[in-house]
Design an enzyme around this catalytic site. Structure first.
Site, short mmCIF file in Angstrom:
data_model
loop_
_atom_site.label_atom_id
_atom_site.label_comp_id
_atom_site.label_asym_id
_atom_site.label_seq_id
_atom_site.Cartn_x
_atom_site.Cartn_y
_atom_site.Cartn_z
N TRP B 325 1.20 1.51 -6.47
CA TRP B 325 1.95 2.29 -5.47
C TRP B 325 3.00 1.41 -4.79
O TRP B 325 4.07 1.87 -4.43
CB TRP B 325 0.96 2.83 -4.42
CG TRP B 325 1.61 3.59 -3.30
CD1 TRP B 325 1.89 4.92 -3.26
CD2 TRP B 325 2.06 3.06 -2.05
NE1 TRP B 325 2.49 5.25 -2.08
CE2 TRP B 325 2.61 4.12 -1.32
CE3 TRP B 325 2.07 1.79 -1.47
CZ2 TRP B 325 3.16 3.96 -0.04
CZ3 TRP B 325 2.62 1.63 -0.22
CH2 TRP B 325 3.15 2.70 0.49
N HIS B 326 2.66 0.12 -4.62
CA HIS B 326 3.58 -0.78 -3.93
C HIS B 326 4.84 -1.09 -4.75
O HIS B 326 5.86 -1.47 -4.19
CB HIS B 326 2.89 -2.10 -3.57
CG HIS B 326 1.93 -1.94 -2.44
ND1 HIS B 326 0.64 -1.53 -2.62
CD2 HIS B 326 2.08 -2.11 -1.10
CE1 HIS B 326 0.03 -1.46 -1.45
NE2 HIS B 326 0.89 -1.80 -0.50
N GLY B 327 4.75 -0.95 -6.05
CA GLY B 327 5.94 -1.21 -6.83
C GLY B 327 5.62 -1.41 -8.28
O GLY B 327 4.48 -1.67 -8.66
N PHE B 487 8.99 0.03 -0.75
CA PHE B 487 7.93 0.77 -1.45
C PHE B 487 8.16 2.26 -1.25
O PHE B 487 7.46 3.08 -1.64
CB PHE B 487 6.54 0.37 -0.94
CG PHE B 487 6.32 -1.13 -1.00
CD1 PHE B 487 6.80 -1.85 -2.08
CD2 PHE B 487 5.66 -1.80 0.00
CE1 PHE B 487 6.61 -3.23 -2.15
CE2 PHE B 487 5.45 -3.18 -0.06
CZ PHE B 487 5.94 -3.89 -1.13
#
Lengths: 327, 487
Positions: B325-327, B487
């Protein structure tokens, strides 16, 4: 009735909130105002920014024929004006101090001293094409509040708003004891007295460079087309005054140059498209890492000589090709 | 428009005045104002992506209504999956497409096949992960009959786009925020003052702690080959405080700002670096995201109700998805997997819910056991952050290798970019130490200075607040973007 009661309640609470917030903030604002209004501290008086006064005097008093260099520290640390004078027979004035003052301030300040027949060579650092024209910086703020308050006339409202957040920190410096007992270093390369009679910073010429410690930089952000529009506008103003604007490229450390090549080529392409008088190419002013002094824009003495030679060649070529008066 | 910018300092009072003085007579007007202000706030980043936000909002609003009106289960499923696929499709396209395309190319190259996939060169719309998750929670809750679809489009749009939480959370739930948006709001003095205090503390965390730590962390991480083991460790520590100051600071400003408008947002941080084990850390770090994944991914997958294999599988899925989800980078995936590894022993021994209360509650200092637990958890966290901060896996591994060099016990240093000279940043370490002390003292409150000094005499209390303000202006680090905006 419920609605009415609620509004009364709201206004009472809100009054209390606004009053208390104002009471809390007002000593802080007063403190900032006092700090800003206090005279320039002895330490700030030694700053290289203070050289603006003497550079303005040069602009006022130097006789024609004149060649005026405008830019950031790539010029102040990278030019030998004596060579320019000897080779071109023009009276040089190096007005440059610091890039972070911004193109707009540099040009607006210089413009009022321009005379008919002046040649203005503008050499902005590459990042100035990628920043806002109205960017605020500590240096710009100090140019107003330390150097000369009347410089505020050179700022537009957005520039002023952009320097506002910097004022509290600036005000606090006025209360720092160390500001009133500065260590004076006669050999300081970043001081008001590090410039020669033409406005070139020269103290670093005799010092050992630190080229091996320079961290290369990479240009960031989106190209700002408004910079080109602004240069076109300034060119027209200069033409009206009977002066000529030449635009050139800054000397730049090779490692930084290579890591920012795409953005540098964009600057070159946009300048070529603009119809302005461009002298030289970015490639010509790319400097080997060993020719740098302490930043990717500051050259050592060998770098200064090489850069000056190229500036002279490029100006001479322009003067010859355009049959300029001072050929 | 950054929270720590002059633009926001002008924007916020204007919206505040219009909200409480001009539109206060009608809830509809107040909400309309919040929506316009939020869209303006978002457009300041990149106005082109405003249309994406509007589209996403309309899609979830529309599919929500359609799900509620659906006569058959299949019809309801259709609208549900339409919303999920389009939402995740946009997220995937903007955030993950290039990652998959490039990873596939590398994978095929390993077998000797050379392919040139089509990659897209677009910037990531700011906040897309956050507002997509807002929308998803709303649609899932309707599908699961937990809530009813919102009929008023403006109210729904404010729920998705409310400016304090729009670009970096906290990730809200319709069950929590929508009722507040629909309810008439009365200005509450205590709530507003509390909000101001939280904004002040958030600004301190961001500008003084995070931005200063960022300067040194960036220097060390960007030139990791040139530093001793001890200096690399110092760099990892600086990043640990940078990311905490940055993101929890942002959350504090967002929550404090919302309170000025009479709205309470979900808590996002609860002193995670005082956690006694990793399970506690994850109950205290980015709470709104962790609880989102727990409710909408972990529990639907079966949670920890199944056998051991299911527990392990679900734990890895939730942590890896959280990392992803962060990248789109393998470093985030490894970071997630590493945290899953930390977490598993606690889960398998049923010790993952041992520490539900605040550490050393009612005590000045922790006992030895608590201190040991906090130290071990902190070290594990710092280690995991190296993967989070590194450019790629090679960089992370080189960095870790570099720490364990012979010079691990030498004096750490940072080479200042302006002078090129090595220094030991003792002032910053002192400030970080003071900051953590205040956080420790206030650890039982919503934010560290919520009650700090409230029983002091007013001049002393004000002096403390002025000290924070002065430090914000005098020790401000160079302006860095909030990390979580990417993000």
């Amino acid at each position: 009735m419920v609605f009415f009661t609620q509004n009364i309640f709201l206004s009472h609470n809100m009054r209390k909130y606004i009053l208390k917030t104002s009471l809390f903030i007002s000593p802080f604002i007063l403190f900032v105002i006092i700090g800003v209004c206090m005279p320039t501290t002895p330490r700030a008086s030694l700053s290289l920014l203070m050289a603006e006064t003497s550079k303005n005097t040069l602009l006022q008093n130097t006789p024609l024929p004149r060649i005026i260099f405008v830019g950031g520290s790539n010029l102040s640390f990278g030019l030998n004006s004596q060579e320019i004078k000897d080779s071109l027979g023009l009276n040089p004035i190096n007005t440059s101090i610091q890039a972070s003052i911004g193109i707009k301030y540099m040009m607006d300040n210089t413009m009022k001293y321009i005379r008919k027949g002046d040649i203005v060579v503008l050499v902005p650092e590459y990042q100035l094409y990628y920043n806002s024209l109205n960017q605020g910086s500590k240096e710009l703020m100090r140019t107003v509040f330390d150097v000369n308050f009347y410089n505020i006339r050179n700022l537009n409202i957005i520039q002023f708003i952009n320097i506002l957040p910097l004022l509290p920190e600036y005000a606090f410096t006025k209360f720092k004891p160390s500001e009133y007992h500065p260590k004076v270093d006669e050999d300081d390369i970043y001081a008001v007295n590090s410039f020669n009679q033409y406005g070139d910073a020269f103290r670093h010429w005799t010092k050992k460079d630190q080229h091996d410690k320079i961290v290369p930089i990479q240009l960031k952000n989106e190209f700002n087309p408004r910079v080109i529009d602004y240069l076109i506008f300034q060119n027209k103003k200069l033409e009206k005054k009977g002066a000529v604007l030449l635009i050139s490229y800054p000397c730049f450390q090779e490692s930084s140059y290579l890591s920012s090549l795409e953005r540098i080529e964009k600057v070159e392409k946009e300048l070529k498209k603009s119809g302005l008088n461009i002298i030289g190419t970015p490639e010509r002013y790319k400097m080997a890492d060993t020719l740098m002094f302490n930043t990717p824009y500051h050259t050592n003495k060998t770098g200064v000589d090489r850069r000056t030679k190229r500036v002279i060649e490029d100006i001479r070529e322009f003067l010859t090709s355009t049959n300029h008066l001072y050929k | 428009m950054l929270f720590n910018s002059i633009d926001f300092a002008i924007f916020l009072p204007i919206v505040f005045i219009l909200y409480w003085f001009v539109t206060n007579k009608s809830l509809k007007l107040q909400n309309a104002l919040l929506l316009v202000a939020s869209y303006y706030f978002y457009a300041c980043w990149d106005w082109r992506f405003l249309f994406l936000l509007m589209f996403s909002t309309f899609l979830d609003y529309f599919t929500g209504l359609k799900m509620q009106q659906a006569q058959t289960v299949n019809n309801k499923k259709f609208w549900f999956w339409l919303s999920i696929i389009v939402n995740l499709g946009f997220l995937g396209l903007f955030k993950y497409y290039n990652f998959f395309a490039e990873s596939f190319t590398e994978f095929m190259a390993g077998f000797g096949f050379k392919i040139n996939p089509w990659t897209i060169n677009v910037i990531l719309p700011v906040g897309i992960s956050f507002y997509t998750f807002h929308g998803l929670s709303y649609v899932i809750d309707i599908y699961k009959n937990r809530i009813k679809a919102e009929k008023d489009f403006i109210d729904y749009a404010v729920f998705v786009s409310f400016f304090p939480l729009l670009v970096a959370g906290p990730i809200e739930r319709a069950t929590h925020l929508l009722p507040q948006i629909k309810k008439e709001r009365i200005f509450n003095y205590a709530q507003a003052v509390d909000g101001m205090r939280q904004i002040l503390w958030g600004l301190f965390k961001k500008i003084v702690i995070a931005d200063n730590c960022a300067e040194y962390a960036n220097i060390i991480f960007n030139n990791s080959n040139d530093y001793s083991g001890s200096s690399l460790l110092l760099g990892a520590l600086f990043f640990t405080f940078q990311i905490y100051g940055d993101f929890s600071g942002y959350s504090d400003i967002a929550i404090g700002t919302a309170r000025l408008f009479g709205i309470d947002l979900l808590r996002n941080f609860a002193y995670p670096y005082f956690s006694r084990d990793i399970a506690e850390f994850w109950r205290r770090w980015h709470i709104s995201l962790s609880s989102w994944f727990r409710d909408y991914l972990y529990i639907p997958l079966g949670g920890s109700k199944g056998g051991t294999w299911m527990k392990v599988r679900n734990t890895f899925i939730i942590f890896i998805v959280s990392g992803f989800w962060h990248g789109a980078n393998w470093t985030f995936i490894i970071w997630g997997a590493l945290n899953a590894l930390y977490f598993l022993p606690l889960l398998l021994t049923n010790k993952n819910r041992t520490h539900l209360e605040t550490v050393a509650q009612g005590q000045l200092l922790p006992n030895f056991r608590e201190l040991l637990g906090m130290t071990v958890t902190f070290i594990l966290t710092v280690f995991a952050w190296i993967f989070f901060r590194a450019i790629d896996l090679t960089h992370a591994l080189q960095f870790i290798q570099g720490i364990f060099k012979a010079n691990l016990f030498s004096m750490p240093y940072v080479i200042e970019e302006s002078t090129g000279l090595p220094i030991f940043p003792k002032l910053l370490l002192l400030i970080v130490g003071l900051f953590m002390t205040i956080e420790w003292i206030g650890r039982e409150d919503q934010f560290a200075i919520q009650k700090f000094g409230l029983n002091w005499k007013r001049p002393l209390r004000y002096a403390f607040y002025y000290l924070i303000i002065i430090s914000i202006f005098t020790y401000a680090g160079s302006n860095q973007q909030f990390i979580y905006f990417q993000f």
